[in-house]
Design a protein around this motif. Sequence first.
Motif, short mmCIF file in Angstrom:
data_model
loop_
_atom_site.label_atom_id
_atom_site.label_comp_id
_atom_site.label_asym_id
_atom_site.label_seq_id
_atom_site.Cartn_x
_atom_site.Cartn_y
_atom_site.Cartn_z
N ASP A 30 -9.27 9.30 3.38
CA ASP A 30 -9.00 10.57 2.70
C ASP A 30 -7.71 10.57 1.88
O ASP A 30 -7.16 11.61 1.58
CB ASP A 30 -8.97 11.71 3.71
CG ASP A 30 -7.93 11.52 4.80
OD1 ASP A 30 -7.33 10.42 4.89
OD2 ASP A 30 -7.73 12.46 5.59
N GLY A 31 -7.22 9.40 1.50
CA GLY A 31 -6.04 9.35 0.64
C GLY A 31 -5.10 8.21 0.97
O GLY A 31 -5.29 7.46 1.93
N THR A 32 -4.06 8.11 0.17
CA THR A 32 -3.09 7.02 0.29
C THR A 32 -2.19 7.21 1.51
O THR A 32 -1.73 8.32 1.78
CB THR A 32 -2.23 6.94 -0.98
OG1 THR A 32 -3.09 6.71 -2.09
CG2 THR A 32 -1.20 5.83 -0.90
N ILE A 33 -1.95 6.12 2.22
CA ILE A 33 -1.03 6.12 3.36
C ILE A 33 0.34 5.63 2.92
O ILE A 33 1.36 6.17 3.30
CB ILE A 33 -1.55 5.19 4.49
CG1 ILE A 33 -2.87 5.72 5.03
CG2 ILE A 33 -0.53 5.06 5.60
CD1 ILE A 33 -3.57 4.75 5.95
N VAL A 50 3.20 -0.65 7.59
CA VAL A 50 2.98 0.09 6.36
C VAL A 50 4.11 1.10 6.16
O VAL A 50 4.38 1.93 7.03
CB VAL A 50 1.62 0.83 6.40
CG1 VAL A 50 1.39 1.63 5.13
CG2 VAL A 50 0.49 -0.18 6.62
N ASP A 51 4.77 1.00 5.01
CA ASP A 51 5.82 1.95 4.63
C ASP A 51 5.12 3.18 4.06
O ASP A 51 4.41 3.07 3.06
CB ASP A 51 6.74 1.31 3.60
CG ASP A 51 7.85 2.22 3.14
OD1 ASP A 51 7.83 3.43 3.43
OD2 ASP A 51 8.76 1.72 2.46
N THR A 52 5.32 4.32 4.69
CA THR A 52 4.62 5.54 4.26
C THR A 52 5.39 6.31 3.19
O THR A 52 4.91 7.36 2.74
CB THR A 52 4.39 6.47 5.46
OG1 THR A 52 5.65 6.89 5.97
CG2 THR A 52 3.56 5.80 6.53
N GLY A 53 6.56 5.83 2.79
CA GLY A 53 7.34 6.56 1.80
C GLY A 53 7.70 7.93 2.34
O GLY A 53 8.08 8.06 3.50
N GLU A 85 -4.55 11.45 8.92
CA GLU A 85 -4.10 12.13 10.15
C GLU A 85 -4.18 11.20 11.35
O GLU A 85 -3.31 11.21 12.23
CB GLU A 85 -4.90 13.40 10.40
CG GLU A 85 -4.35 14.25 11.52
CD GLU A 85 -2.90 14.69 11.32
OE1 GLU A 85 -2.15 14.71 12.33
OE2 GLU A 85 -2.50 15.01 10.18
N GLU A 86 -5.23 10.37 11.40
CA GLU A 86 -5.35 9.41 12.51
C GLU A 86 -4.20 8.41 12.49
O GLU A 86 -3.64 8.08 13.53
CB GLU A 86 -6.70 8.70 12.46
CG GLU A 86 -7.85 9.61 12.83
CD GLU A 86 -9.22 9.00 12.58
OE1 GLU A 86 -10.17 9.41 13.27
OE2 GLU A 86 -9.34 8.14 11.68
N VAL A 87 -3.83 7.94 11.31
CA VAL A 87 -2.71 7.02 11.20
C VAL A 87 -1.40 7.73 11.58
O VAL A 87 -0.59 7.19 12.34
CB VAL A 87 -2.61 6.42 9.78
CG1 VAL A 87 -1.33 5.62 9.60
CG2 VAL A 87 -3.83 5.56 9.48
#
Length: 121
Positions: A30-33, A50-53, A85-87
């Motif tokens: 559902d979108g960029t992580i 993963v860098d989420t910014g 949301e899961e991430v």
Amino acid sequence: MAIDGIWSYAPEFGHPEADRLAGYTVEATDGTIGHVDRQADGSGMRHLVVDTGVWVFGKSVLVPVGVVDGIDTESGRITVACTREEVKSAPVFRTDRETSDPAYLSSVGTYYRNLPSRRPA
């Protein structure tokens, strides 16, 4: 502790080299992580950091490579089989020491393994 598929790429992806994936954009269903900061292989438990910014207040998240759903080398994009949301709700990643902590990695693996999208129908 037995190593399972949550820590391995699907056979069609082969064994991507860590430096090859650094900088790739990571997309959830559902979108960029964020983007891949690095790939790690703590205790045979291969995962992406993963860098989420600014999305999750500038934090990094740990994603087992078993949830990778696609790798597009042309666009530098990785897709994962879970939602943003899961991430975001995964066990908190604080320091690099956790990438070699079997107990922490086990909790991450259990979390991702039990996501609704990963359960057999």
